[in-house]
Write an enzyme that holds these catalytic residues in place. Structure first.
Site, short mmCIF file in Angstrom:
data_model
loop_
_atom_site.label_atom_id
_atom_site.label_comp_id
_atom_site.label_asym_id
_atom_site.label_seq_id
_atom_site.Cartn_x
_atom_site.Cartn_y
_atom_site.Cartn_z
N GLY A 281 0.80 -1.23 0.03
CA GLY A 281 -0.01 -0.07 0.13
C GLY A 281 0.79 1.43 0.15
O GLY A 281 0.60 2.35 -0.82
N ASP A 282 2.03 1.35 0.79
CA ASP A 282 2.82 2.61 0.66
C ASP A 282 3.61 2.65 -0.80
O ASP A 282 3.74 3.64 -1.01
CB ASP A 282 3.93 2.22 1.81
CG ASP A 282 3.42 1.97 3.34
OD1 ASP A 282 2.86 3.17 3.73
OD2 ASP A 282 3.39 1.07 3.88
#
Length: 520
Positions: A281-282
């Site tokens: 997600g990052d």
């Protein structure tokens, strides 16, 4: 031609964490309790939270500044060392100890997570306010530890003048109005949408009403279509609730769904990546923020982010970025970088069409006890015979690396009229096959140099090589590898296809489909 301008600098604002993995093997249960015994564990330490996003952004060759809260505890000092020379730090005071997450892993699978440290951002600093005020693009990674809260007013002003991407988390607050793109996961988006619907309906007796998915409960039938429908409704609801321009709901291995409030755009993953998704997600959020910073449209930014997140997972996820500390070799990391430094895994090495990626993938599969399979050829005008061979090769192991002759190598072997398709296009077509995990191009007449780097357990060739001595066979056997001949489909040939195309329309040749091999 003038050189391309450098990437636009990016400001990351959010809560930094320090992540650890304790990885080993679990082959038995403890005698005093029904719990697995993890033996031979080694420790992996890496930036986490907003610090991981900043690190990943810097690995793309972008100038990155991180505004976060750090203290005087050992975890804060370790994080400073991991980011030194890569990310410019603008520190705010931290009350308490920096939060740390530790995963206990066996055979690459998490068994347990331990959370430690309760630190929160204490107050804002003038340097932090100035960094937000002067930013040309911002990524907010809000892990609910206070760094975003103390800068919320400044971020609201920033969203009115520059691209701001907001990666929300369950413990954090909602994005500020005017955010260009919010990037929740499907689970997070649904929870946020229901929370907003519950609040909106609390005073009207309609709490739990539909968020636009066609149902007011969590009992959404499982399945790809219903999940997409639910995510589309959640994204639409959040755009109105948050006052943001767009929402990109990340769907794991399926890609992402981009909504501006009406019919969404589904951006599928370019291939299926089987790996550790921690930090994906990052990777997605910082890639999207970087693309928007460089004036990309939201659609292009999300496509860029999906591809970057897929590469990241396929390359081993967060473990591939870490400084690894082994009890048996404390002065050297498991990544092979002397002195415990964090290696650079930028986009160049994360491309599954490069030799560096193929070599790293093979090493990872071997380390996890899997079987590495390689196949080779020109693969000019990919046809059903090629596909059958590659599918059969992939079924013999845990990853398939395709070794492809370069344009110069093909010309030397086949003559000046070949290849018909340049190497870059051949690589792209091969990577589109679900059975292919990586492709590497070699310039020599034979792939021996490349094979010596990849060192596969199995070297797969078409069955018509049975009467031909393969020059690379001795090399493959030198490390205990095995040459395997696989059947092809009868009547499929690049040369015949090219000749037929040159002759123009005519009767289509009948092929039997019998297993046999046809030269590439």
């Amino acid at each position: 031609m003038s050189p391309l301008p450098p990437p636009t600098p990016l400001l990351v604002v959010g809560d930094a964490l320090l992540d650890h993995d304790l990885s080993g093997r679990a082959d038995r249960l403890a005698p005093d309790a029904p719990v697995p015994v993890v033996a031979g564990a080694h420790r992996v330490t890496r930036p986490g939270g907003a610090a991981l996003a900043a690190y990943l952004g810097a690995s793309d060759g972008r100038e990155v500044t991180l505004v976060t809260a750090l203290g005087d505890d050992e975890a804060s000092h370790m994080l400073r060392r991991l980011l030194a020379g890569r990310v410019r730090l603008v520190e705010m005071p931290l009350t308490g100890r920096l939060p740390c997450k530790t995963r206990i892993m066996a055979q690459g699978v998490p068994l347990l997570r331990l959370d430690d440290g309760d630190g929160r951002a204490g107050s804002v600093t003038q340097e932090a306010l100035a960094a937000v005020r002067e930013a040309r693009a911002v990524l907010v990674a809000d892990y609910g530890r206070g760094a975003v809260d103390v800068l919320r007013d400044a971020l609201t002003r920033a969203a009115a003048r520059v691209p701001v991407v907001w990666d929300p988390h369950p413990r954090g607050g909602p994005p500020v109005k005017g955010v260009r793109l919010a990037t929740p996961s499907a689970t997070e988006a649904h929870a946020f949408a229901r929370e907003h619907a519950d609040r909106a309906g609390a005073g009207t007796g309609t709490a739990g009403a539909s968020t636009g998915t066609g149902t007011g409960t969590d009992a959404v039938p499982y399945g790809p279509e219903s999940a997409l429908r639910r995510s589309a409704g959640d994204a639409r609801a959040l755009i109105h609730a948050w006052g943001v321009t767009s929402v990109a709901v990340t769907l794991g291995e399926r890609g992402a769904l981009l909504s501006h409030g009406e019919d969404p755009l589904l951006v599928p993953a370019p291939w299926t990546a089987d790996g550790d998704a921690c930090g994906a997600g990052d990777r997605f959020a910082v890639s999207a923020a970087g693309a928007l910073a460089d004036d990309a449209l939201p659609e292009t930014a999300v496509e860029t982010a999906v591809r970057a997140a897929t590469r990241y997972v396929a390359a081993g996820g967060a473990r591939g970025l870490a400084a690894r500390h082994s009890e048996h070799a404390p002065s050297r990391t498991d990544t092979g970088v002397p002195g415990g430094g964090v290696p650079d895994h930028g986009v160049r090495d994360d491309d599954p069409g490069t030799e560096a990626y193929a070599v790293r993938l093979a090493a990872r599969v071997r380390d996890e006890g899997g079987t590495v399979v390689a196949a080779g050829g020109c693969f000019d005008l990919l046809h059903a015979g090629h596909v059958a061979l590659l599918q059969a090769a992939r079924r013999t192991g845990d990853c398939l690396i395709v070794c492809v002759n370069s344009d110069a190598s093909v010309r030397h072997r086949k003559g000046g009229s070949r290849p018909l398709v340049p190497a870059a296009d051949r690589v792209r077509v091969l990577l589109a096959l679900g059975c292919v995990d990586a492709v590497a191009v070699f310039d020599e007449d034979t792939p021996e140099r490349l094979l010596n780097e990849v060192r596969p357990h199995i070297w797969a060739k078409g069955g018509d090589y049975a009467l031909t001595r393969l020059p690379e066979a001795t090399l493959v056997k030198s490390w205990g590898g095995q040459v395997v001949l696989l059947p092809y489909l009868d009547g499929r040939s690049t040369t015949e296809l090219a000749d037929r195309a040159a002759r123009g329309p005519g009767p289509t040749a009948q092929v039997s489909g019998r297993p046999r091999s046809v030269r590439k």
